[in-house]
Design a protein around this motif. Sequence first.
Motif, PDB file in Angstrom:
ATOM      1  N   UNK A   1     -79.914  20.923-117.496  1.00  0.00           N
ATOM      2  CA  UNK A   1     -79.298  20.034-118.492  1.00  0.00           C
ATOM      3  C   UNK A   1     -80.373  19.392-119.376  1.00  0.00           C
ATOM      4  N   UNK A   2     -81.441  18.888-118.773  1.00  0.00           N
ATOM      5  CA  UNK A   2     -82.486  18.227-119.565  1.00  0.00           C
ATOM      6  C   UNK A   2     -83.273  19.229-120.400  1.00  0.00           C
ATOM      7  N   UNK A   3     -83.485  20.429-119.871  1.00  0.00           N
ATOM      8  CA  UNK A   3     -84.166  21.466-120.678  1.00  0.00           C
ATOM      9  C   UNK A   3     -83.352  21.772-121.923  1.00  0.00           C
ATOM     10  N   UNK A   4     -82.043  21.945-121.723  1.00  0.00           N
ATOM     11  CA  UNK A   4     -81.177  22.273-122.864  1.00  0.00           C
ATOM     12  C   UNK A   4     -81.100  21.092-123.834  1.00  0.00           C
ATOM     13  N   UNK A   5     -81.118  19.873-123.289  1.00  0.00           N
ATOM     14  CA  UNK A   5     -81.062  18.684-124.149  1.00  0.00           C
ATOM     15  C   UNK A   5     -82.335  18.585-124.996  1.00  0.00           C
ATOM     16  N   UNK A   6     -83.470  18.896-124.390  1.00  0.00           N
ATOM     17  CA  UNK A   6     -84.732  18.874-125.157  1.00  0.00           C
ATOM     18  C   UNK A   6     -84.681  19.901-126.285  1.00  0.00           C
ATOM     19  N   UNK A   7     -84.148  21.096-125.951  1.00  0.00           N
ATOM     20  CA  UNK A   7     -84.033  22.141-126.986  1.00  0.00           C
ATOM     21  C   UNK A   7     -83.118  21.685-128.123  1.00  0.00           C
ATOM     22  N   UNK A   8     -82.113  20.875-127.771  1.00  0.00           N
ATOM     23  CA  UNK A   8     -81.169  20.388-128.793  1.00  0.00           C
ATOM     24  C   UNK A   8     -81.728  19.174-129.542  1.00  0.00           C
ATOM     25  N   UNK A   9     -82.951  18.746-129.195  1.00  0.00           N
ATOM     26  CA  UNK A   9     -83.593  17.648-129.928  1.00  0.00           C
ATOM     27  C   UNK A   9     -83.222  16.262-129.421  1.00  0.00           C
ATOM     28  N   UNK A  10     -82.639  16.183-128.219  1.00  0.00           N
ATOM     29  CA  UNK A  10     -82.252  14.862-127.676  1.00  0.00           C
ATOM     30  C   UNK A  10     -83.448  14.226-126.967  1.00  0.00           C
ATOM     31  N   UNK A  11     -83.433  12.901-126.902  1.00  0.00           N
ATOM     32  CA  UNK A  11     -84.328  12.195-125.990  1.00  0.00           C
ATOM     33  C   UNK A  11     -83.842  12.505-124.579  1.00  0.00           C
ATOM     34  N   UNK A  12     -84.753  12.600-123.619  1.00  0.00           N
ATOM     35  CA  UNK A  12     -84.285  12.861-122.247  1.00  0.00           C
ATOM     36  C   UNK A  12     -84.954  11.911-121.266  1.00  0.00           C
ATOM     37  N   UNK A  13     -84.237  11.648-120.184  1.00  0.00           N
ATOM     38  CA  UNK A  13     -84.790  10.841-119.091  1.00  0.00           C
ATOM     39  C   UNK A  13     -84.243  11.400-117.779  1.00  0.00           C
ATOM     40  N   UNK A  14     -85.087  11.467-116.765  1.00  0.00           N
ATOM     41  CA  UNK A  14     -84.558  11.847-115.452  1.00  0.00           C
ATOM     42  C   UNK A  14     -84.427  10.604-114.561  1.00  0.00           C
ATOM     43  N   UNK A  15     -84.027  10.801-113.320  1.00  0.00           N
ATOM     44  CA  UNK A  15     -83.685   9.670-112.458  1.00  0.00           C
ATOM     45  C   UNK A  15     -84.856   9.052-111.717  1.00  0.00           C
ATOM     46  N   UNK A  16     -86.081   9.572-111.956  1.00  0.00           N
ATOM     47  CA  UNK A  16     -87.199   9.029-111.187  1.00  0.00           C
ATOM     48  C   UNK A  16     -87.509   7.563-111.543  1.00  0.00           C
ATOM     49  N   UNK A  17     -87.526   7.197-112.834  1.00  0.00           N
ATOM     50  CA  UNK A  17     -87.733   5.774-113.124  1.00  0.00           C
ATOM     51  C   UNK A  17     -86.670   4.886-112.467  1.00  0.00           C
ATOM     52  N   UNK A  18     -85.425   5.372-112.401  1.00  0.00           N
ATOM     53  CA  UNK A  18     -84.364   4.585-111.756  1.00  0.00           C
ATOM     54  C   UNK A  18     -84.703   4.366-110.278  1.00  0.00           C
ATOM     55  N   UNK A  19     -85.125   5.449-109.623  1.00  0.00           N
ATOM     56  CA  UNK A  19     -85.488   5.333-108.208  1.00  0.00           C
ATOM     57  C   UNK A  19     -86.646   4.349-108.016  1.00  0.00           C
ATOM     58  N   UNK A  20     -87.677   4.520-108.838  1.00  0.00           N
ATOM     59  CA  UNK A  20     -88.886   3.697-108.687  1.00  0.00           C
ATOM     60  C   UNK A  20     -88.579   2.222-108.971  1.00  0.00           C
ATOM     61  N   UNK A  21     -87.859   1.965-110.068  1.00  0.00           N
ATOM     62  CA  UNK A  21     -87.656   0.558-110.450  1.00  0.00           C
ATOM     63  C   UNK A  21     -86.620  -0.149-109.583  1.00  0.00           C
ATOM     64  N   UNK A  22     -85.655   0.606-109.001  1.00  0.00           N
ATOM     65  CA  UNK A  22     -84.765  -0.095-108.056  1.00  0.00           C
ATOM     66  C   UNK A  22     -85.561  -0.481-106.815  1.00  0.00           C
ATOM     67  N   UNK A  23     -86.524   0.374-106.420  1.00  0.00           N
ATOM     68  CA  UNK A  23     -87.354   0.064-105.246  1.00  0.00           C
ATOM     69  C   UNK A  23     -88.271  -1.106-105.515  1.00  0.00           C
ATOM     70  N   UNK A  24     -88.863  -1.124-106.703  1.00  0.00           N
ATOM     71  CA  UNK A  24     -89.747  -2.246-107.051  1.00  0.00           C
ATOM     72  C   UNK A  24     -88.953  -3.558-107.072  1.00  0.00           C
ATOM     73  N   UNK A  25     -87.731  -3.491-107.625  1.00  0.00           N
ATOM     74  CA  UNK A  25     -86.901  -4.712-107.663  1.00  0.00           C
ATOM     75  C   UNK A  25     -86.572  -5.188-106.238  1.00  0.00           C
ATOM     76  N   UNK A  26     -86.310  -4.234-105.329  1.00  0.00           N
ATOM     77  CA  UNK A  26     -86.059  -4.626-103.925  1.00  0.00           C
ATOM     78  C   UNK A  26     -87.268  -5.374-103.372  1.00  0.00           C
ATOM     79  N   UNK A  27     -88.451  -4.834-103.646  1.00  0.00           N
ATOM     80  CA  UNK A  27     -89.660  -5.488-103.125  1.00  0.00           C
ATOM     81  C   UNK A  27     -89.872  -6.858-103.772  1.00  0.00           C
TER      82      UNK A  27
END
Length: 277
Positions: free
Chosen positions: A225-251
Amino acid sequence: MKAYALIGYPLEHTYSPFLHKLIFTAWALPHTYIAWEVLPSELAVGVEMFRRNFAGFNVTSPHKKEIIPLLDELDLSAEIFSAVNTVKNEDGRLIGYNTDGVGFMAGLERLDYDATDKHILILGAGGAAYTVALELARLGCSFTIANREVETAYQLKLYLDKRFPNVDSEVCNIERIPRQKYEMIVNATPVGMPPLVGHSPIHPSYLEGAELVYDLNYNPARSLLLQQAEQAGCLVENGLPMLVYQGIRSQEIWQGRKASPEMGEEILAVMAKEVQK
Ligand code: NAP
């Protein structure tokens, strides 16, 4: 030294212990963090054990809602989502929080993307879709919620209608999504991650005109999905920042201190390498 944990079932491929150890190292704390599988039938006994021995714990599927009656108090963040992913143990009192929304929004903030008033296509209607919808509803967004089980999507629509009466939302089957412009598309299904790598939840023609495509999965870093979105010229984001920042907020909740933005990005870079191994 204090002990922290993640509870859920199953917990085969969790990166949470790695993430939290990075945070302890960054803050020079001697604490430990372990993943502990707790069956649904063992949740009540498990929570009492954690009350006696752990300073805090994260909660993941399938316990995020079921744990609520076992806690002593809910923070507003957990009340809003009716789900808990973080528990703080304050002298034997267990207080439930939810940091998933903070994590999701951190993914948008890193891109400097302003989602205010956008029309959003949400793929999926499980726990993560609730987080996405509730966060974006606060920004005045409207929604098309597409799911295999339309009834499940309808439950999410009702939940939104109750809390945000001015927010427009419609539901549909994920195989029959209406053709219209979606400014932002969020994948809150597991399609694209193992064992569904190389699959996308939608036909690429839906990506035309989208500004941002946000896949909550992060393994692989670029789903089809993200590969195709990049080809279509969209900005893309995956879920890793979500994982990292929810963990940081817990800490931040557990340790009572703030992480710097630089620390967040450094940890994210290390996590990205670890996930790609
Ligand atoms: P969930 O509550 O189990 O919901 C899963 C959703 O995906 C349901 O709407 C389900 O549809 C749909 N789905 C499952 N298999 C599908 C398939 N083969 N084709 C189309 N739809 C399918 O899970 P969740 O907690 O919402 O998580 C959803 C995804 O987000 C997961 O992959 C999870 O790893 C990811 N996530 C990431 C983060 C992060 O920090 N990055 C946080 C939370 C979740 P039905 O209702 O029709 O079964």
